[in-house]
Design a protein around this motif. Structure first.
Motif, mmCIF file in Angstrom:
data_model
loop_
_atom_site.group_PDB
_atom_site.id
_atom_site.type_symbol
_atom_site.label_atom_id
_atom_site.label_comp_id
_atom_site.label_asym_id
_atom_site.label_seq_id
_atom_site.Cartn_x
_atom_site.Cartn_y
_atom_site.Cartn_z
ATOM 1 N N ASN A 1 2.354 -2.007 4.639
ATOM 2 C CA ASN A 1 2.097 -0.425 4.870
ATOM 3 C C ASN A 1 3.042 0.385 4.535
ATOM 4 O O ASN A 1 3.798 0.590 5.480
ATOM 5 C CB ASN A 1 1.221 -0.357 5.998
ATOM 6 C CG ASN A 1 0.907 1.119 6.457
ATOM 7 O OD1 ASN A 1 1.097 1.930 5.612
ATOM 8 N ND2 ASN A 1 0.204 1.235 7.432
ATOM 9 N N THR B 1 -10.207 -1.727 -2.612
ATOM 10 C CA THR B 1 -9.640 -0.472 -3.154
ATOM 11 C C THR B 1 -10.868 0.305 -4.024
ATOM 12 O O THR B 1 -11.822 -0.609 -4.110
ATOM 13 C CB THR B 1 -8.284 -0.469 -3.983
ATOM 14 O OG1 THR B 1 -8.757 -0.999 -5.194
ATOM 15 C CG2 THR B 1 -7.406 -1.401 -3.389
ATOM 16 N N VAL C 1 -7.011 2.556 -0.766
ATOM 17 C CA VAL C 1 -7.583 1.413 0.021
ATOM 18 C C VAL C 1 -8.840 2.045 0.987
ATOM 19 O O VAL C 1 -8.422 3.072 1.959
ATOM 20 C CB VAL C 1 -6.453 0.664 0.821
ATOM 21 C CG1 VAL C 1 -6.718 -0.170 1.712
ATOM 22 C CG2 VAL C 1 -5.504 0.263 0.005
ATOM 23 N N ILE D 1 0.907 -1.154 0.101
ATOM 24 C CA ILE D 1 -0.071 -0.024 -0.119
ATOM 25 C C ILE D 1 0.993 1.097 0.027
ATOM 26 O O ILE D 1 1.650 1.503 0.865
ATOM 27 C CB ILE D 1 -0.923 0.054 0.956
ATOM 28 C CG1 ILE D 1 -1.921 -1.299 1.160
ATOM 29 C CG2 ILE D 1 -1.641 1.098 1.302
ATOM 30 C CD1 ILE D 1 -2.847 -1.367 2.361
#
Lengths: 386, 105
Positions: A205, A193, A179, A15
């Motif tokens: 992350n 998402t 997200v 992400i």
């Protein structure tokens, strides 16, 4: 990037389409793990990776950061040739100026550490500093710390290099894919998402200043917080300034890029908030113009062409947060890089990929783990600029 | 297309560079700005933004009106540091505490 449909599943979902996420994707793919998807809320380089000053330095107060940045600079020096993209790297050194005895005592300790690691930093007098940068007003500082092997780069091409190479190896990159939910299904994560849903056993992350918000989607409260840092760029000038120049007490820094412009910022304290503010302020322009022209009076006639802001991602001890989150197997953190994530990314991503593959770990996974904040086992990095 | 049709004169970005950016998957103005550097020179896009937007639209098949402009950055025109610095006398010092946040990010 073109609107690419999300694959239904991947081995790793990353992400954040900044330098950290893209570099981890590239390193995973290079090591053979190609079922990797990067999801980015807006466009690549939209956060701090596209908004920083491009500095690469080895002058730190902790051995971990000195040694990591020695390796990172070596990776950066080979990057253009390996990735086939010009990153405008220039190894002109870093010149840190200081005014007080307290700063000097600390810098002398840091130099001892840096020298022990093989970094040729040395403490020099204002007159010696003027020999390196003749435009300096030597009455504005009492000593300087100079390492000729520090460098500056133009940040954007690093992202195109990592993104292009990762894609070529089979990883996929999805922009405009914010997200909105992360749900646990057995041992997998289902990541929802704006462009659809993807299932993966592991999630990283790497959302920088946005990482606390991403972590909350799995019920995890992170201790890092965002802080606006402003920066400006001048008109391009003939090459005249070799090192990055920085004043430790004020947080002023500026360098001349290979494009010719002066790029730099200064510390402006703001109350802590969870909001990510990226507006530009006249107060910054004034503080920066004042500090630059005091230190280098000849800059008065140089024109500012643009100012902007980026989000620092701060922690209380000045070190990042990495590794698997306690109690959340498969959910990995790579955030809290204190405004230095760009220069750290090449080396951190290399070891992060090896760690995810279970091939090799690195001491920073122990030192920078999230649990340190609960146990108090922190080591303060004091060389945080800006 | 002429071999070297320059759209951004400050940063020497050609029409072919824009076509290449779109072919590489970058079809938003913010992306093409970062990929080619267009609009980051002394004019800050005031001369070239429209021309580049039209070139992106043509190369990507998007409607020109669907493209969002990139964030405009202060100052409005290139400004000497000496006019911005606080010399203790000028009006800048009295404006220091103006919040002055522009809404752009």
């Amino acid at each position: 990037m073109a609107a690419l449909p999300l694959p239904p599943s991947a081995d790793v979902v990353i992400i954040g389409g900044g330098v950290m996420g893209l570099a981890i994707a590239y390193n995973l793919a290079r090591l053979g793990l190609t079922r990797v998807a990067v999801v980015e809320a807006t466009y690549l380089a939209s956060g701090a990776s596209g908004r920083n000053g491009g500095g690469l330095r080895q002058q730190w107060s902790t051995e971990m950061n000195v040694r990591l940045m020695q390796e990172s600079i070596a990776i950066c020096a080979a990057f253009a040739q390996e990735m086939g993209i010009n990153v405008w790297m220039r190894q002109g050194g870093y010149l840190f100026l200081m005014r007080t005895e307290a700063t000097r005592a600390e810098v002398e300790r840091n130099i001892t550490l840096q020298n022990r690691c093989g970094v040729p930093t040395r403490l020099i007098s204002p007159e010696d500093a003027r020999a390196i940068v003749p435009e300096l007003d030597v009455d504005r500082f009492t000593a300087a710390s100079y390492n000729p092997t520090d460098a500056v780069v133009f940040p954007w091409p690093f992202l195109w290099g990592y993104a292009g190479a990762a894609t070529k190896l089979g990883a996929t990159i999805h922009t405009d894919a914010a997200v909105t939910a992360i749900d646990r299904h057995g041992s997998d994560f289902v990541v929802t998402t704006a462009r659809g849903t993807i299932t993966a056993g592991r999630v990283v992350n790497a959302a920088g200043a946005w990482s606390p918000r991403v972590a909350r989607l799995v019920g995890l409260e992170l201790p890092n917080w965002p802080a606006r840092h402003e920066i400006l760029s001048t008109e391009p000038l003939k090459p005249f300034l070799n090192p990055m120049v920085s004043v430790l007490e004020s947080g002023l820094y500026f360098s001349q890029s290979l494009r010719g412009e002066l790029v730099g910022g200064i510390t402006l304290h703001e109350p802590r908030t969870d909001d990510i503010k990226l507006g530009s302020r006249l107060a910054f322009l004034r503080a920066m113009a004042t500090a630059m022209t005091e230190l280098m009076p000849r800059l008065g006639d140089v024109k500012v062409v643009r100012q902007w802001a980026g989000p620092y991602d701060l922690t209380s001890d000045g070190s990042p947060i990495v590794g698997e989150a306690p109690g959340l197997p498969g959910f990995f953190l790579c955030c809290g890089f204190m405004g230095h994530g760009f220069m750290m990314a090449p080396v951190v991503a290399k070891y992060y990929a090896l760690h995810l593959l279970g091939r090799q770990t690195h001491p920073f996974f122990e030192k920078w783990r999230l649990a340190r904040f609960a146990t108090g086992a922190t080591e303060r990095e004091s060389m945080i600029i800006g | 297309m002429p071999r070297k049709l320059i759209l951004c004169r400050c940063e020497d970005v050609t029409a072919a560079d824009v076509v290449h950016a779109v072919a590489s998957g970058f079809a938003e103005l913010e992306e093409v700005k970062r990929y080619t550097g267009f609009g980051t020179g002394p004019c800050q896009g005031k001369e070239c933004l429209r021309a580049v937007a039209l070139a992106i639209a043509a190369a990507s098949g998007q409607a020109p009106e669907s493209l969002l402009p990139f964030t405009t950055r202060p100052p409005l025109v290139p400004t000497e540091l000496k006019w911005l610095a606080d010399d203790g006398r000028g009006p800048a010092s009295s404006r220091a505490d103006v919040p002055g946040d522009d809404p752009g990010g």
